[in-house]
Design a protein around this motif. Structure first.
Motif, short mmCIF file in Angstrom:
data_model
loop_
_atom_site.label_atom_id
_atom_site.label_comp_id
_atom_site.label_asym_id
_atom_site.label_seq_id
_atom_site.Cartn_x
_atom_site.Cartn_y
_atom_site.Cartn_z
N PHE A 1 -1.69 33.29 -4.61
CA PHE A 1 -1.20 33.29 -5.98
C PHE A 1 -2.15 32.63 -6.96
CE2 PHE A 1 1.70 31.39 -9.22
CZ PHE A 1 2.17 32.58 -9.76
N TRP A 2 -2.94 31.67 -6.48
CA TRP A 2 -3.76 30.84 -7.36
C TRP A 2 -5.18 31.33 -7.46
CZ3 TRP A 2 -0.60 28.21 -10.09
CH2 TRP A 2 0.61 27.79 -9.53
N THR B 1 -3.11 31.82 -12.66
CA THR B 1 -2.62 32.61 -11.54
C THR B 1 -3.22 34.01 -11.58
OG1 THR B 1 -0.73 33.52 -12.73
CG2 THR B 1 -0.42 31.41 -11.62
N PHE C 1 3.44 23.51 -5.90
CA PHE C 1 4.68 24.28 -5.95
C PHE C 1 5.59 23.89 -4.80
CE2 PHE C 1 5.52 28.42 -8.34
CZ PHE C 1 5.10 27.88 -9.54
N GLU D 1 5.92 32.43 1.07
CA GLU D 1 5.86 31.01 0.74
C GLU D 1 4.44 30.49 0.83
OE1 GLU D 1 7.80 26.82 2.34
OE2 GLU D 1 8.90 28.70 2.59
N PHE E 1 2.14 31.03 -2.18
CA PHE E 1 2.29 30.12 -3.32
C PHE E 1 1.74 28.73 -3.04
CE2 PHE E 1 5.32 33.36 -4.58
CZ PHE E 1 5.18 33.38 -5.95
#
Length: 206
Positions: free
Chosen positions: A48-49, A86, A178, A188, A191
């Motif tokens: 995500f990053w 992101t 997060f 999961e 993130f």
């Protein structure tokens, strides 16, 4: 004789007072943060990053105290703006910036009268969450979103020039930024990411 004793006591108290002042300092410092969040992958597999190539610029500043001389302890109360970018899962870049309250407790040593090195843990508390950012990426309140408290560390070098205090530091997080609870472990993990930042500040010792 009594006058000599009184003068000796006064001289001793004055010397102790000056020594105490040399071993204690309080002041303010302020400057800029360059921050990002780094996913657990590398290169294009960041989840995500985004990579560290994109950094968010924000304010950092507050109060500090220093106990000691050659070797010292420096607790601080700092307000900082930190953020990131992101990509990946959404296919669209989205920036965010939010405000944290940082409490670093640094241990340091003076290499010279001007140059010093310091490092230590920092506790970080989220005080202003970017709700718009969470809505845009589809995070619901039940999924928590940004972690409210983080543990990290700071390392850096400083310069003391008369009453001026200049600092350059790197900060990293120990736990993920997060806190999302998904049934799908793979989602999961996408993130998962830890924040880091570089800061440059100028301060003044009272």
């Amino acid at each position: 004789m009594k006058k000599l004793i009184a003068l000796a006591v006064l001289a001793t108290l004055t010397s102790l007072s000056l020594k105490a002042q040399d071993n204690f300092e309080i002041g303010i410092r302020a400057g800029a943060n360059l921050s990002t969040i780094r996913g657990e992958g590398s290169g294009s597999d960041q989840g995500f990053w985004d990579s560290e190539d994109t950094r968010s610029t924000g304010f950092t500043g507050g109060l500090y105290t220093r106990f000691g001389n050659k070797f010292f302890v420096q607790p601080e109360l700092i307000v900082s703006q930190k953020g990131g970018t992101t990509t990946g899962l959404l296919g669209v870049e989205r920036d965010f910036k939010q405000t944290y309250f940082d409490i670093p407790v640094l241990l340091g040593v003076k290499a010279t009268d001007v140059v010093r090195f310091n490092a230590g843990p920092v506790a970080t508390f989220l005080i202003n969450e970017d709700d718009t950012f969470l809505e845009n990426i589809g995070i619901t309140q039940a999924e928590e979103g940004f972690r409210k408290a983080l543990l990290g560390y700071q390392v850096g070098v400083g310069f003391d020039i008369r009453s001026i205090r200049l600092d350059m530091r790197y900060e990293g997080n120990v736990n993920d930024v997060f806190n999302i609870d998904y049934d799908d472990q793979q989602t999961e993990n996408q993130f998962s990411g830890k924040g880091n930042s570089f800061s440059i500040t100028a301060g003044y010792a009272f």
